[in-house]
Motif scaffolding. Structure first.
Motif, mmCIF file in Angstrom:
data_model
loop_
_atom_site.group_PDB
_atom_site.id
_atom_site.type_symbol
_atom_site.label_atom_id
_atom_site.label_comp_id
_atom_site.label_asym_id
_atom_site.label_seq_id
_atom_site.Cartn_x
_atom_site.Cartn_y
_atom_site.Cartn_z
ATOM 1 N N THR A 144 0.730 -1.201 -0.074
ATOM 2 C CA THR A 144 0.205 -0.111 0.063
ATOM 3 C C THR A 144 0.783 1.257 -0.016
ATOM 4 O OG1 THR A 144 -1.780 -1.236 1.197
ATOM 5 C CG2 THR A 144 -1.818 1.165 1.215
ATOM 6 N N LEU A 145 1.885 1.255 0.806
ATOM 7 C CA LEU A 145 2.975 2.383 0.826
ATOM 8 C C LEU A 145 3.446 2.767 -0.433
ATOM 9 C CD1 LEU A 145 4.457 4.580 2.909
ATOM 10 C CD2 LEU A 145 5.998 2.722 3.060
ATOM 11 N N LEU A 149 2.823 6.115 -2.478
ATOM 12 C CA LEU A 149 3.780 7.124 -2.640
ATOM 13 C C LEU A 149 4.122 7.091 -4.307
ATOM 14 C CD1 LEU A 149 5.852 6.552 0.709
ATOM 15 C CD2 LEU A 149 4.061 8.404 0.009
ATOM 16 N N GLY A 150 4.152 6.018 -4.908
ATOM 17 C CA GLY A 150 4.339 5.819 -6.235
ATOM 18 C C GLY A 150 3.363 6.753 -6.913
ATOM 19 N N ARG A 151 2.242 6.617 -6.991
ATOM 20 C CA ARG A 151 1.149 7.163 -7.525
ATOM 21 C C ARG A 151 1.371 8.828 -7.422
ATOM 22 N NH1 ARG A 151 -3.613 4.592 -5.779
ATOM 23 N NH2 ARG A 151 -3.611 6.026 -4.083
ATOM 24 N N THR A 152 1.750 9.216 -5.927
ATOM 25 C CA THR A 152 2.041 10.522 -5.702
ATOM 26 C C THR A 152 3.281 11.245 -6.423
ATOM 27 O OG1 THR A 152 1.113 10.340 -3.280
ATOM 28 C CG2 THR A 152 2.431 12.255 -3.792
ATOM 29 N N TYR A 153 4.359 10.124 -6.491
ATOM 30 C CA TYR A 153 5.470 10.580 -7.067
ATOM 31 C C TYR A 153 5.241 10.621 -8.683
ATOM 32 C CZ TYR A 153 10.197 10.108 -9.235
ATOM 33 O OH TYR A 153 11.533 10.468 -9.584
ATOM 34 N N ARG A 157 5.743 14.057 -10.939
ATOM 35 C CA ARG A 157 6.706 14.217 -12.300
ATOM 36 C C ARG A 157 5.914 14.551 -13.631
ATOM 37 N NH1 ARG A 157 12.007 10.933 -12.056
ATOM 38 N NH2 ARG A 157 11.894 11.480 -14.271
ATOM 39 N N SER A 158 4.701 14.193 -13.848
ATOM 40 C CA SER A 158 3.902 14.289 -14.924
ATOM 41 C C SER A 158 3.517 15.863 -14.729
ATOM 42 C CB SER A 158 2.815 13.471 -14.903
ATOM 43 O OG SER A 158 1.674 13.862 -13.892
#
Length: 169
Positions: A144-145, A149-153, A157-158
């Motif tokens: 989940t973490l 956090l991957g989605r947020t990153y 970036r986009s």
């Protein structure tokens, strides 16, 4: 999802809880990392660079600097250390003599492989001390973490504005 400029009470409570947990998380994760890095003559950032080079195969330094969000001068210093240790090699790109490409050497690949074995051993040791239920909870929490956090990153970036490239005539 709507972003608010003013923080609600619930949001402030979540921020406080995260701020309180952060040192504890870093302490626990630091213990695992320090076990892995014993005897390794690399900083955490140099190791991250080595892994990034390994993931990309052959790549230019500016790509690494951008991915690691560090200045080119810092990336160049880290690269020098990795080259001096024999973990990566630099070569001039055959198509563009101004571009230098980097790749992991056999020694670098061996170090990564050994460290990955160490990671597996560390996590095996950790999980052996937990019940099946707690093992599953830990894995779910880490997944989940990474997802959140991957989605947020990826979103950050986009949204970055890409500088325009100038072409010489």
């Amino acid at each position: 999802m709507q972003l608010h400029s003013a923080h609600s009470g619930d949001e402030m409570e979540r921020i406080a809880r995260i701020a309180e947990m952060y040192p504890q998380i870093m302490k626990v994760m630091g213990r695992l990392r320090s076990t892995l890095q014993e005897g390794m003559d690399l900083s955490c950032n140099q190791f991250k660079m080595l892994l990034a080079i390994n993931d990309k195969g052959i790549c230019p330094l500016n790509t690494l600097a951008a991915e690691l969000t560090i200045a080119m001068s810092s990336a160049s210093e880290m690269l020098d250390k990795l080259v001096n240790l024999g973990l990566v090699s630099r070569s001039v790109d055959a198509e563009s003599r101004r571009r230098v490409t980097i790749q992991v050497t056999d020694a670098g690949a061996h170090l990564i492989s050994e460290l990955q074995k160490g990671i597996v051993d560390n996590y095996r040791s950790l999980l052996e001390r937990l019940s099946d239920v707690d093992q599953e909870r830990l894995v779910d929490a880490l997944e989940t973490l990474v997802e959140i956090l991957g989605r947020t990153y990826d979103t950050e970036r986009s949204q970055e504005v890409k500088p325009e490239r100038r072409h010489m005539s």
